[in-house]
Design a protein around this motif. Structure first.
Motif: not given
Length: 322
Positions: A213-237
């Motif tokens: 990303d041009d500006f940020q990195f940490l929100p992608f790390i913490w944001g991907s952690s929020q999705f861990v074990d999500h019942p329906t939303l996968e990375p492709r979504h």
């Protein structure tokens, strides 16, 4: 406290409490590429990565809209960020020939430079005010460079360092972990997006299409952690505009994608190739682990980023190894 300890202080502020070391104004220690070894062995590196990973664990599987404790210190930090936001409104862009890097940013930054110590003092408990000059340095470093009018992951790291220091002096506690990400860091992202848009800030050291990303990195790390074990939303979504529109209020990762979509034109695969590649990873857990590895390699182990890092008593250059 013994007189000899007070005399050892490197700044005029006396120690406010016996539990704390003498605070010092942070300074640069990494001046050449061979110094990077000092950084990777330092207490600062261990503490910084520990902080990032602790918060990564804290937000795992949780939505931005979930319930959590909001302490008085968190509210004071939100007020601080609100003040910086208000100053943007009071400092409109100036007319100038170049499209990028509006010089009004320097006026805005000069105010922060002047007020930072007072702003930080207002957040700290009374017995920790001696730490304000040290911690304020990281706040000033976190909003971009006033000479180049640019912003990047090194500045973002300075804000995480600012929060880490507040934890080290116990202004923020373990109970604040969710609020640190979901309230304070999220509010900081909104502030930075407003600065970027208002003053047309350049990306600092951007790798262009090859960067995450041009500006940020940490929100992608913490944001991907929020999705861990999500019942329906996968990375492709996450590349689906419908998914972003429906779920961005709950997930920091999608807020970032939404901002990219607003700021960039053309096919997503072209303007954000690294993120496009991430959408092919099968699980959010693998995305999260991969992003942590990438963050270390592309940000924390890159001399152009770390040469600007400043070390004090709270984040020390001292080696963790004897």
């Amino acid at each position: 406290m013994a007189d000899s300890e007070q005399q050892a202080a490197s700044s005029p502020e006396d120690d406010a409490s016996k539990a704390n070391p003498a605070f010092i104004i942070p300074k640069k220690e990494i001046s050449m590429v061979p110094d990077m070894g000092k950084w990777k062995r330092s207490q600062a590196y261990a503490d910084y990565m520990g902080f990032v990973l602790t918060l990564n664990e804290a937000v795992k599987g949780k939505k931005l809209t979930c319930e959590y404790k909001v302490s008085e210190t968190v509210e004071k930090l939100l007020d601080l960020l609100g003040t910086l936001d208000r100053w943007i409104n009071e400092t409109p862009p100036v007319d100038q020939p170049s499209r990028f890097g509006n010089k009004a940013y320097r006026t805005w930054y000069a105010k922060l430079d002047q007020e930072a110590e007072a702003l930080v003092s207002a957040v700290l408990p009374a017995d920790k005010h001696a730490a304000a000059p040290e911690i304020a340095v990281y706040l000033k470093e976190s909003v971009g460079n006033s000479t180049r009018i640019d912003y990047g992951t090194g500045h973002e790291a300075a804000f995480a360092t600012f929060l880490c220091c507040l934890c080290k002096v116990e202004a923020l506690t373990a109970d604040d972990q969710l609020a640190i990400i979901f309230q304070i860091f999220n509010r900081y992202l909104l502030l930075m997006r407003k600065l970027q848009k208002t003053y047309r800030m350049e990306p600092a050291g951007s790798q262009g299409v090859w960067g995450l990303d041009d500006f940020q990195f940490l929100p992608f790390i913490w944001g991907s952690s929020q999705f861990v074990d999500h019942p329906t939303l996968e990375p492709r979504h996450f590349i689906s505009e419908r998914v972003v529109h429906e779920h961005h209020h709950d997930y920091m990762f999608l807020e970032c994608i939404k901002f990219i979509n607003e700021m960039k034109t053309g096919p997503f695969a072209e303007h954000s190739n690294q993120l496009w590649n991430i959408s092919a990873v099968p699980t959010w857990s693998k995305v999260n682990q991969g992003l942590i590895r990438m963050y270390k390699a592309e940000c924390l182990e890159k001399f152009p980023v770390i040469q600007h890092f400043k070390f004090g008593s709270l984040l020390s250059i001292q080696s963790t190894k004897p």
